[in-house]
Design a protein around this motif. Structure first.
Motif, PDB file in Angstrom:
ATOM      1  N   ARG A   1     -18.181 -32.675 -42.896  1.00 46.58           N
ATOM      2  CA  ARG A   1     -18.019 -31.569 -41.952  1.00 46.58           C
ATOM      3  C   ARG A   1     -19.360 -30.869 -41.702  1.00 46.58           C
ATOM      4  O   ARG A   1     -19.724 -30.562 -40.572  1.00 46.58           O
ATOM      5  CB  ARG A   1     -16.998 -30.573 -42.484  1.00 46.58           C
ATOM      6  CG  ARG A   1     -16.641 -29.506 -41.470  1.00 46.58           C
ATOM      7  CD  ARG A   1     -15.553 -28.588 -41.952  1.00 46.58           C
ATOM      8  NE  ARG A   1     -14.345 -29.354 -42.221  1.00 46.58           N
ATOM      9  CZ  ARG A   1     -13.381 -28.959 -43.037  1.00 46.58           C
ATOM     10  NH1 ARG A   1     -13.463 -27.806 -43.662  1.00 46.58           N
ATOM     11  NH2 ARG A   1     -12.314 -29.701 -43.229  1.00 46.58           N
ATOM     12  N   ARG A   2     -20.098 -30.624 -42.784  1.00 40.16           N
ATOM     13  CA  ARG A   2     -21.405 -29.977 -42.648  1.00 40.16           C
ATOM     14  C   ARG A   2     -22.387 -30.877 -41.901  1.00 40.16           C
ATOM     15  O   ARG A   2     -23.177 -30.415 -41.087  1.00 40.16           O
ATOM     16  CB  ARG A   2     -21.957 -29.620 -44.021  1.00 40.16           C
ATOM     17  CG  ARG A   2     -23.261 -28.854 -43.934  1.00 40.16           C
ATOM     18  CD  ARG A   2     -23.697 -28.344 -45.258  1.00 40.16           C
ATOM     19  NE  ARG A   2     -22.814 -27.243 -45.649  1.00 40.16           N
ATOM     20  CZ  ARG A   2     -22.931 -26.562 -46.774  1.00 40.16           C
ATOM     21  NH1 ARG A   2     -23.872 -26.877 -47.630  1.00 40.16           N
ATOM     22  NH2 ARG A   2     -22.120 -25.582 -47.062  1.00 40.16           N
ATOM     23  N   ALA A   3     -22.338 -32.172 -42.170  1.00 43.23           N
ATOM     24  CA  ALA A   3     -23.239 -33.111 -41.490  1.00 43.23           C
ATOM     25  C   ALA A   3     -22.957 -33.137 -39.991  1.00 43.23           C
ATOM     26  O   ALA A   3     -23.889 -33.148 -39.178  1.00 43.23           O
ATOM     27  CB  ALA A   3     -23.084 -34.511 -42.088  1.00 43.23           C
TER      28      ALA A   3
ATOM     29  N   LEU B   1     -20.880 -37.152 -48.661  1.00 49.46           N
ATOM     30  CA  LEU B   1     -20.462 -36.063 -49.541  1.00 49.46           C
ATOM     31  C   LEU B   1     -19.959 -34.825 -48.788  1.00 49.46           C
ATOM     32  O   LEU B   1     -19.049 -34.145 -49.264  1.00 49.46           O
ATOM     33  CB  LEU B   1     -21.627 -35.666 -50.457  1.00 49.46           C
ATOM     34  CG  LEU B   1     -22.094 -36.756 -51.426  1.00 49.46           C
ATOM     35  CD1 LEU B   1     -23.318 -36.290 -52.195  1.00 49.46           C
ATOM     36  CD2 LEU B   1     -20.977 -37.131 -52.378  1.00 49.46           C
ATOM     37  N   ARG B   2     -20.567 -34.509 -47.663  1.00 48.20           N
ATOM     38  CA  ARG B   2     -20.175 -33.319 -46.889  1.00 48.20           C
ATOM     39  C   ARG B   2     -20.114 -33.671 -45.396  1.00 48.20           C
ATOM     40  O   ARG B   2     -20.977 -33.274 -44.622  1.00 48.20           O
ATOM     41  CB  ARG B   2     -21.169 -32.198 -47.121  1.00 48.20           C
ATOM     42  CG  ARG B   2     -21.204 -31.756 -48.571  1.00 48.20           C
ATOM     43  CD  ARG B   2     -22.008 -30.493 -48.683  1.00 48.20           C
ATOM     44  NE  ARG B   2     -22.074 -30.051 -50.044  1.00 48.20           N
ATOM     45  CZ  ARG B   2     -21.388 -29.043 -50.540  1.00 48.20           C
ATOM     46  NH1 ARG B   2     -20.559 -28.385 -49.773  1.00 48.20           N
ATOM     47  NH2 ARG B   2     -21.531 -28.687 -51.793  1.00 48.20           N
TER      48      ARG B   2
ATOM     49  N   LEU C   1     -25.446 -37.279 -47.380  1.00 49.43           N
ATOM     50  CA  LEU C   1     -24.915 -36.034 -46.823  1.00 49.43           C
ATOM     51  C   LEU C   1     -23.643 -36.287 -46.024  1.00 49.43           C
ATOM     52  O   LEU C   1     -22.663 -35.544 -46.149  1.00 49.43           O
ATOM     53  CB  LEU C   1     -25.974 -35.367 -45.930  1.00 49.43           C
ATOM     54  CG  LEU C   1     -25.575 -34.050 -45.291  1.00 49.43           C
ATOM     55  CD1 LEU C   1     -25.371 -32.986 -46.366  1.00 49.43           C
ATOM     56  CD2 LEU C   1     -26.642 -33.608 -44.313  1.00 49.43           C
TER      57      LEU C   1
END
Length: 101
Positions: A68-70, A65-66, A62
């Motif tokens: 900002r979201r993490a 791959l993402r 996570l």
């Protein structure tokens, strides 16, 4: 009390006991599904404790791959954890008599 009265009383008590056991069994069925869910959640937590590599791997994926979201969800989880700890300390500070009222 004579012997016949004692035997009759014993029989009534045994019948009442059997009736109460049946009532308890039927009323206990209400808790069957929630307790099964608790057992399943406990089994999942035990599996996670025995296999920490899988949730850590998912966390790393996570973050890669993402990111900002993490970071966003990490901040939310950290804030939630701090609020939970603060609430626990506050509840522990309240005298027990006040909590029971």
């Amino acid at each position: 009390m004579n012997n016949d009265e004692l035997v009759l009383r014993q029989q009534r008590l045994l019948a009442r006991s059997a009736e109460l056991r049946l009532t308890l069994t039927s009323q206990g069925q209400v808790f069957k599904t929630p307790l099964a869910l608790v057992d399943q959640a406990q089994a999942v937590l035990q599996w996670l404790y025995r296999n920490p590599q899988w949730p850590l791997g998912a966390l790393v994926a996570l973050v890669v791959l993402r990111p900002r979201r993490a970071i966003l969800w990490g901040g939310r989880l950290w804030w939630s954890w701090k609020m939970l700890r603060r609430a626990q300390k506050w509840i522990a500070a309240v005298p027990r008599q006040q909590r029971l009222r």
